[in-house]
Motif scaffolding. Structure first.
Motif, PDB file in Angstrom:
ATOM      1  N   THR A  20     -64.699  54.978 -14.795  1.00 36.23           N
ATOM      2  CA  THR A  20     -64.587  53.862 -15.392  1.00 36.23           C
ATOM      3  C   THR A  20     -63.586  54.235 -16.688  1.00 36.23           C
ATOM      4  O   THR A  20     -63.209  55.229 -16.693  1.00 36.23           O
ATOM      5  N   THR A  45     -58.545  54.664 -18.958  1.00 36.86           N
ATOM      6  CA  THR A  45     -57.320  55.349 -18.368  1.00 36.86           C
ATOM      7  C   THR A  45     -57.427  54.908 -16.891  1.00 36.86           C
ATOM      8  O   THR A  45     -55.998  54.688 -16.592  1.00 36.86           O
ATOM      9  N   ARG A  70     -65.646  49.913 -28.278  1.00 35.19           N
ATOM     10  CA  ARG A  70     -64.443  48.788 -27.793  1.00 35.19           C
ATOM     11  C   ARG A  70     -64.781  48.120 -26.757  1.00 35.19           C
ATOM     12  O   ARG A  70     -64.130  46.920 -26.627  1.00 35.19           O
ATOM     13  N   ASP A  82     -70.896  57.366 -13.282  1.00 36.60           N
ATOM     14  CA  ASP A  82     -71.882  57.208 -14.167  1.00 36.60           C
ATOM     15  C   ASP A  82     -72.413  55.470 -14.385  1.00 36.60           C
ATOM     16  O   ASP A  82     -71.563  54.697 -13.867  1.00 36.60           O
ATOM     17  N   GLY A 103     -67.363  62.213 -16.743  1.00 36.44           N
ATOM     18  CA  GLY A 103     -68.678  61.755 -16.425  1.00 36.44           C
ATOM     19  C   GLY A 103     -69.096  61.360 -17.908  1.00 36.44           C
ATOM     20  O   GLY A 103     -68.570  61.184 -18.898  1.00 36.44           O
ATOM     21  N   LYS A 126     -56.115  62.278 -26.142  1.00 34.41           N
ATOM     22  CA  LYS A 126     -56.710  63.231 -25.387  1.00 34.41           C
ATOM     23  C   LYS A 126     -56.077  64.653 -25.121  1.00 34.41           C
ATOM     24  O   LYS A 126     -56.137  65.558 -24.679  1.00 34.41           O
ATOM     25  N   HIS A 161     -65.665  65.309 -22.708  1.00 39.04           N
ATOM     26  CA  HIS A 161     -66.605  64.971 -21.689  1.00 39.04           C
ATOM     27  C   HIS A 161     -66.047  64.382 -20.270  1.00 39.04           C
ATOM     28  O   HIS A 161     -65.087  63.672 -20.285  1.00 39.04           O
TER      29      HIS A 161
HETATM   30  C1  F6R Z   1     -66.556  56.916 -17.256  1.00 39.62           C
HETATM   31  C2  F6R Z   1     -66.216  58.241 -17.311  1.00 39.62           C
HETATM   32  C3  F6R Z   1     -65.829  58.543 -18.819  1.00 39.62           C
HETATM   33  C4  F6R Z   1     -64.355  58.441 -19.231  1.00 39.62           C
HETATM   34  C5  F6R Z   1     -64.032  59.007 -20.340  1.00 39.62           C
HETATM   35  C6  F6R Z   1     -62.704  58.483 -21.084  1.00 39.62           C
HETATM   36  O1  F6R Z   1     -66.912  56.520 -16.115  1.00 39.62           O
HETATM   37  O2  F6R Z   1     -66.255  59.059 -16.578  1.00 39.62           O
HETATM   38  O3  F6R Z   1     -65.724  60.195 -18.466  1.00 39.62           O
HETATM   39  O4  F6R Z   1     -63.644  58.835 -18.001  1.00 39.62           O
HETATM   40  O5  F6R Z   1     -64.798  58.504 -21.307  1.00 39.62           O
HETATM   41  O6  F6R Z   1     -62.744  57.115 -21.219  1.00 39.62           O
HETATM   42  P1  F6R Z   1     -61.473  56.246 -21.317  1.00 39.62           P
HETATM   43  O7  F6R Z   1     -60.747  56.442 -20.244  1.00 39.62           O
HETATM   44  O8  F6R Z   1     -61.842  54.767 -21.759  1.00 39.62           O
HETATM   45  O9  F6R Z   1     -60.552  56.889 -22.472  1.00 39.62           O
END
Ligand code: F6R
Length: 537
Positions: free
Chosen positions: A36, A39, A167, A67, A140, A202, A138
């Motif tokens: 989720t 991204t 957010r 997750d 997941g 990132k 991290h």
């Molecule tokens: C969520 C997950 C997390 C997100 C990570 C990046 O299912 O696996 O590891 O991929 O927190 O989140 P965004 O894409 O919102 O920056």
């Protein structure tokens, strides 16, 4: 590991959708692992579009999400089940029973973790695991830790992740502090992995992975041990970053830049109490910045005479005379560092911003006159590193005494400080003039120009004399260097019609330009010089 870099997140999303489409067409009952977060949203939209257009079918596809928050019920709008339903599943022809998300409301959560791993096993394991990455690395909800769990498990969220995910909630307090996540062992069992990584936040996590390190402090680096990983990233996440620092008597400016521009700026008051204090201040701030961004090189811009070997030979506003500032920062921060005189760095910044390729000179009009020369696309330093001190070019033989030990230096006639002194003197001699009304104790260049704007003849005369002095200097410089353009910096150059236009008129035959980077020129120039020296090796 395969790495593909794209201009932006939209291109990453489209390429990711291509990969998924290809894989689904090759194996219609493929088992996908899905994330989720922000991204994958672009990719999910693109998959929905392709599905609606009849280009792609998820009829036999099976999915397992990485997750889910705990405790949370699936119909809660903040749950990951709800996220998947609304961002992907609602717009594709997948069978609901083929979609799996850990149950964040299971009565026995430990039992649920075992059940989830068993369900993945039963489906034949994950063929393609799509991943995002947190800014702390991290994947997941496998947060940085000294111990990393293998199977699906209940885990705590770090404060960084709580803040990053706030957010999606009405406040950070609402973010659950626990989650169920597939473990790293489970993720690594996937036959292939597709990591999506976009945005400057990132950058550090991506570069930890690309540097080849393997550390539990950066869970994403575990992917270095997987045989089939494709990383799709955008330029913001990928491009090298450089830190420019402009050390001034009043403030220190820090700017993190990439090829496309500045992505972070910070300014602090200069601690001038001693060289040690100032170095410590700079080191602490640099360390804070390098914790957040992976910096390829640092460029420092500083006033003073800087010899070719980087020694600070003469300096009035900072306590660095004789100090190896470059070496100290390089050692303490652990990043290759360059040092440049501030006028040179500003000239370089403006040269790059001008987009011109020809030779350029820059004059910064302020308390003194700073200057820099760019010839053949390089800063011209002369034999000892001291070239371009136009402020100390003698324009009045035997004239006013200068702090440098000479008499009649250009800056003793054409700096803004001199302009203000002359205006104050003229105001004292003409107490009934408009100028006198503007030139009180706290008067500055702006007060003077207000008097000119009011049509004060006394102020006009002062300005005429000042422009004549500048013209003398600029034309001498022009005869020596014949530059393509001369850039005028300093706050005064912003007086467009009243000053700059008149100076340009007086110096016909010289391509005069106003500086465009303002007070950031030194910092941006220093960062760019660091970038160039880094790529020159
Ligand atoms: C969520 C997950 C997390 C997100 C990570 C990046 O299912 O696996 O590891 O991929 O927190 O989140 P965004 O894409 O919102 O920056």
């Amino acid at each position: 590991m395969k790495l593909e870099v794209f201009a932006n997140a939209a291109e990453v999303a489209s390429r990711a959708a291509d990969i998924l489409e290809g894989r689904i067409k090759t194996k219609p009952d493929i088992v996908l692992g899905l994330p989720t977060g922000s991204t994958p949203v672009g990719m999910y939209r693109e998959l929905q579009r392709r599905c609606s257009a009849g280009q792609l079918s998820f009829e036999q596809v099976r999915t397992f999400n990485l997750d889910e928050y705990y405790p949370v019920s699936p119909d809660n709008e903040c749950s990951y089940r709800y996220f998947m339903d609304t961002n992907l599943f609602c717009g594709i022809d997948i069978k609901r029973e083929n979609t799996h998300v850990p149950a964040g409301n299971a009565p026995d959560i430990y039992e649920e973790c075992l059940r989830y791993d068993a369900a993945i096993e039963q489906a034949g394991g994950i063929d393609l695991q799509v991943l995002g990455v947190g800014r702390n690395g991290h994947i997941g909800f496998n947060e940085p830790d000294s111990r990393l769990a293998s199977g699906t498990h209940l885990t705590g969220l770090t404060e960084d992740t709580v803040q990053a995910n706030a957010r999606f909630f009405s406040s950070a307090d609402e973010v659950p502090r626990q989650a169920v996540t597939m473990g790293l062992g489970g993720i690594m069992k996937a036959r292939s992995i597709l990591l999506l990584c976009t945005g400057k936040e990132k950058h550090r996590a991506l570069h930890k992975l690309l540097e080849g390190e393997i550390s539990t402090d950066w869970p994403v680096t575990m992917l270095n041990m997987h045989p089939d990983v494709t990383v799709l990233c955008d330029r913001d996440a990928y491009e090298k970053l450089y830190l420019g620092i402009d050390v001034g008597g009043m403030s220190i400016k820090y700017g993190v830049v990439n090829q496309s521009g500045m992505i972070y700026r910070f300014e602090e008051t200069t601690d001038r109490s001693s060289a040690e204090q100032l170095l410590e201040q700079m080191t602490n701030t640099c360390r804070r910045i390098t914790k957040q961004y992976t910096i390829a090189a640092v460029g420092i811009s500083m006033p003073g005479r800087i010899a070719l070997d980087g020694t600070v030979n003469r300096q009035s506003n900072l306590p660095f005379k004789g100090v190896d500032v470059r070496g100290y920062i390089e050692r303490e921060v652990g990043v290759p560092t360059t040092l440049e005189n501030d006028a040179n760095a500003a000239a370089w910044g403006e040269y790059m911003a001008s987009g011109e390729k020809g030779d350029m000179l820059m004059l910064t009009l302020g308390t003194g006159i700073g200057s820099g020369i760019v010839i053949n696309g390089r800063i011209y330093r002369g034999s000892h590193g001291h070239a371009g001190e136009f402020g100390h070019m003698i324009t009045h033989s035997g004239g006013r005494e200068c702090g440098c030990g000479q008499r009649g230096c250009f800056e003793k006639y054409a700096s803004v400080a001199v302009l203000i002194d002359s205006a104050q003197q003229a105001a004292a001699e003409n107490p009934d003039s408009i100028l006198a009304g503007y030139m009180g104790d706290k008067a500055n260049g702006r007060s003077f120009f207000e008097a000119v704007a009011q049509g004060c003849p006394v102020a006009e005369k002062v300005l005429d004399t000042y422009i004549t002095e500048l013209k003398t200097g600029i034309e001498s410089i022009k005869s020596i260097f014949d530059p393509k353009l001369v850039v005028i910096g300093g706050g005064i150059s912003e007086q467009k019609d009243i000053f700059f236009a008149r100076l340009s008129e007086a110096c016909r035959g010289v391509d005069l330009r106003q500086a465009v980077l303002g007070n950031d020129a030194g910092m941006i120039g220093a960062a760019d010089l660091a970038m160039r020296r880094c790529s020159d090796g």
